[in-house]
Enzyme design. Structure first.
Site, short mmCIF file in Angstrom:
data_model
loop_
_atom_site.label_atom_id
_atom_site.label_comp_id
_atom_site.label_asym_id
_atom_site.label_seq_id
_atom_site.Cartn_x
_atom_site.Cartn_y
_atom_site.Cartn_z
N CYS A 2 23.51 58.73 -13.09
CA CYS A 2 24.65 58.97 -13.97
C CYS A 2 24.31 60.00 -15.03
CB CYS A 2 25.06 57.67 -14.66
SG CYS A 2 25.41 56.32 -13.53
N ARG A 27 23.64 66.11 -10.64
CA ARG A 27 22.88 64.86 -10.59
C ARG A 27 23.45 63.89 -9.55
NH1 ARG A 27 19.84 63.76 -15.33
NH2 ARG A 27 20.20 61.53 -15.07
N TRP A 74 27.42 57.24 -10.95
CA TRP A 74 26.90 57.06 -9.60
C TRP A 74 26.86 55.55 -9.37
CZ3 TRP A 74 22.71 54.86 -7.00
CH2 TRP A 74 22.44 55.37 -5.73
N ASN A 100 23.89 54.53 -18.30
CA ASN A 100 23.11 54.84 -17.11
C ASN A 100 22.02 53.79 -17.00
OD1 ASN A 100 21.82 56.00 -14.94
ND2 ASN A 100 20.81 57.59 -16.12
N GLY A 101 21.90 53.15 -15.84
CA GLY A 101 20.88 52.12 -15.65
C GLY A 101 21.48 50.89 -15.00
N GLU A 483 9.71 66.86 5.75
CA GLU A 483 10.56 67.49 4.74
C GLU A 483 11.73 68.22 5.39
OE1 GLU A 483 11.99 68.92 1.03
OE2 GLU A 483 10.90 67.15 1.73
N LYS A 487 15.68 67.31 4.62
CA LYS A 487 16.67 68.27 4.15
C LYS A 487 17.93 68.23 5.00
CE LYS A 487 15.36 69.14 0.68
NZ LYS A 487 14.40 68.16 0.66
N GLU A 490 19.89 65.03 4.26
CA GLU A 490 20.47 65.00 2.92
C GLU A 490 21.77 65.78 2.82
OE1 GLU A 490 16.92 64.63 -0.35
OE2 GLU A 490 17.07 66.52 0.75
N HIS A 506 5.01 58.20 22.01
CA HIS A 506 4.96 56.77 21.74
C HIS A 506 6.30 56.26 21.24
CE1 HIS A 506 0.62 56.74 22.39
NE2 HIS A 506 0.59 57.88 21.70
N LYS A 605 20.37 63.44 -8.08
CA LYS A 605 19.23 64.33 -8.27
C LYS A 605 18.03 63.59 -8.84
CE LYS A 605 17.06 68.26 -8.38
NZ LYS A 605 16.58 68.85 -7.12
#
Length: 610
Positions: A2, A27, A74, A100-101, A483, A487, A490, A506, A605
């Site tokens: 947030c 964010r 968020w 926020n939290g 990575e 990406k 995401e 495997h 973010k």
């Protein structure tokens, strides 16, 4: 997560708040809102983009409103909706709160307040804060005393900004586990969860610490602890430029940041190369030569992209310095009874320096008496302040939610760290000089890859309709494969997995058919021919192969449907090059699919809640 902003001054509060929220869009959020004091509390809030909120507001009517708070939410407790959006208002309509939290005991507090006649209209944990402040303010007869007592009853984490219509020239902010920064202007003051909302107004800031409450008025501010003891604060200057949080002609921040990597990699090693000694220096580690000799094991703690950078660090340090390394998910570390000894070194990696899981893991390691270093991007962040030492990556503001330049800057710092350690054991002067000269060439080589963007875009368009991807690499390029897959997940919402290439047999090989694109990292190194064998296994089963290969390699074409070449480099620096095409591949696929590249769904973010 947030985004929070509060303002008090002599300008149009609505305009300041909305612009601040726009600066924090990156964010991640699902709704937004603002509250100003116009005699009473006026709240405007809306599910969706800030543009939806903006359509509700006539800013010309806000010219005489000089204080207020704003929020991008968020969702944690309660689905995204207008009613669950912030700010939340107390029963008497005088107090508004943005948060926020996570308040862990909100259910118990909500039940207690309900028995006292309070009614709740949202599903959030945050609404309880507004009612609790009202309750204790009335009970104590003093607004600030009641607010402080209410905060003492909250269990969990919070970053808060609060206004009260009885005190129109006042904003109160508080922090416990969620970042807050105070911006000190000439005739106004801001508080925000992110420096991006502040720097267009002032470079003078104060970092609010855990357990602190800031009482902000038009005449200044005073900081207290939860027991109302005054706390003296130091005003610091931030050096981020406003153009760092603007697109500067690029369609998306992510693309801008991909293209910045030549410069940000250079910034990460600038002034840190000791050419005469074939070594590196990282000021701020606070490790003496004797301390370095005593290191028996290094434990990296990180999340997400930073965890992948840590995996690269593991390969680098074990191979080039001969020191055992473990890489742990920060979110798991504090719950697994980790075994640490006095000669262990813990290194936490976080772009923001505020990642809740990483911060908590760092505190757990420090509580066990182990030396803890931090690698972060944000000056003044909690990790930078609380670690025993560390270093900055100097990547500048990273606005795109999907990290790009922070990853390569983290890896650059880890390369320097590996060389610093390795020069005390396995790396000769000659090799140290060779590796550092190669590192100095990387920015130019990154530029050559970026010049090939159109070719990568064509490949991306070819595979943009796929439902699944597999990314495979060996050795130091296995983390790069992870990575690359992250990406793609995401920003394009395509399912993708990264694996060590040899592990494909495997299990994952069962997924391969003519509809499965497989991305191989097959640069010319000691495992090159092993990777070629893995490629043949995929080819035999009809898979479509995209290969990241070394310039001039013709052999790899036989087994590939498409090839993206990167310049030749030393093994120690090669991840800095092989990851760039994977970033671009993901970007162009996401754009072709119509995805919001900078603000992908459900992501934030900076993850400041557990």
């Amino acid at each position: 997560m947030c985004g929070i902003i509060g303002y008090i001054g002599n300008k149009n509060a609505g305009r300041i708040l909305l612009n601040g929220l726009k600066r924090m869009e990156y964010r991640g959020y699902d709704s937004s809102g603002i509250a100003v004091i116009d005699g009473g509390i006026e709240v405007k809030k809306k599910k969706g983009k800030i543009s939806e909120l903006e359509s509700l507001i006539d800013l010309s009517k806000y010219d005489n409103y000089f204080s207020g708070i704003g929020h991008t939410r968020w969702a944690t407790h309660g689905e995204p909706s207008d009613v669950n959006s912030h700010p939340h208002v107390s029963r008497n309509g005088k107090i508004a709160v943005v948060h926020n939290g996570i308040i862990e005991n909100f259910s118990w507090l909500r039940t207690k307040l309900t028995t006292k006649g309070y009614k709740f209209i949202s599903q959030t944990d945050s609404e309880v804060i507004a009612h609790l402040i009202e309750y204790y303010a009335e009970k104590t007869g003093n607004y600030l005393d009641g607010l402080l007592y209410a905060l003492s009853r909250l269990e969990g984490t919070y970053g808060l900004a609060i206004i009260n219509s009885d005190f129109p020239d006042r904003v109160v902010a508080a922090r416990k586990g969620s970042p807050l920064i105070l911006g000190i202007g000439n005739d106004d003051t801001l508080v925000a969860s992110d420096i991006s909302a502040i720097i267009e107004h002032t470079r003078k800031v104060i970092y609010v610490e855990d357990g602190e409450v800031v009482d902000i008025t038009k005449d200044g501010f005073q900081t207290y602890d939860i027991d109302k003891n005054k706390v003296d604060k130091i005003v610091e200057n931030v050096d981020w430029e406003i153009n760092g949080i603007e697109k500067q002609g690029f369609d998306y921040f992510m693309l801008k940041e991909i293209h910045e990597q030549g410069e940000t990699i250079r910034n990460a090693f600038r002034g840190r190369i000791l050419s005469d000694f074939g070594s590196a220096k990282l000021d701020g580690l606070n490790l003496s030569a004797e301390d370095l000799k005593k290191i028996k094991k290094i434990i990296f703690l990180a999340c997400g992209t930073s965890w992948h950078a840590a995996l690269v660090g593991e390969y680098l340090i074990e191979e080039f310095a001969g020191i055992p390394v473990e890489v742990e998910y920060a979110s798991e570390f504090r719950y697994k009874r980790p075994i640490l000894t006095e000669n262990d070194l813990v290194v936490v990696i976080s772009q923001s320096g505020e990642t809740a899981d990483t911060l908590a893991a760092m505190r757990e390691a420090k509580a066990r008496g182990v030396k803890v270093l931090g690698i972060t991007n944000v000056v003044g962040s909690a990790i930078a302040r609380e670690s025993d030492g560390g270093t900055y990556i100097h990547a500048g503001p990273e606005i795109g939610v999907a990290s790009t330049k922070a990853f390569t800057s983290q890896v650059t710092v880890l390369i320097l760290f590996a060389i610093l350690l390795g020069r005390r054991s396995l790396i000769t002067l000659e090799n140290g000089l060779k590796y550092l000269k190669d590192l100095e060439k990387i920015p130019e080589l990154v530029g050559r890859i970026l010049e090939n963007s159109d070719h990568i875009k064509k490949i991306a368009l070819k595979y943009s309709g796929a439902s699944n991807f597999l990314y495979l690499g060996r050795g130091i390029h296995f983390p790069v494969a992870l990575e690359g897959a992250l990406k793609l997940k995401e920003i394009s919402y395509i399912h993708a997995e990264g694996y060590p290439a040899a592990e494909m047999k495997h299990g994952p090989i069962a997924l391969i058919d003519e509809n499965m694109p497989v991305v191989f990292i097959a640069t010319k190194d000691e495992v090159y021919y092993k990777v070629l064998s893995n490629m043949q296994e995929v080819k035999a089963r009809g898979g479509k192969i995209i290969t990241i290969a070394t310039e001039g390699d013709e052999e790899v074409k036989e087994f590939s449907d498409d090839v993206i070449y990167v310049p030749e480099s030393e093994k120690i620096t090669s991840p800095l090059l092989t990851v760039i095409p994977l970033q671009l591949l993901s970007y162009y696929i996401a754009v072709e699919r119509g995805c919001d590249v900078d603000q992908p769904r459900n992501l934030a973010k900076s993850v400041t809640v557990e």
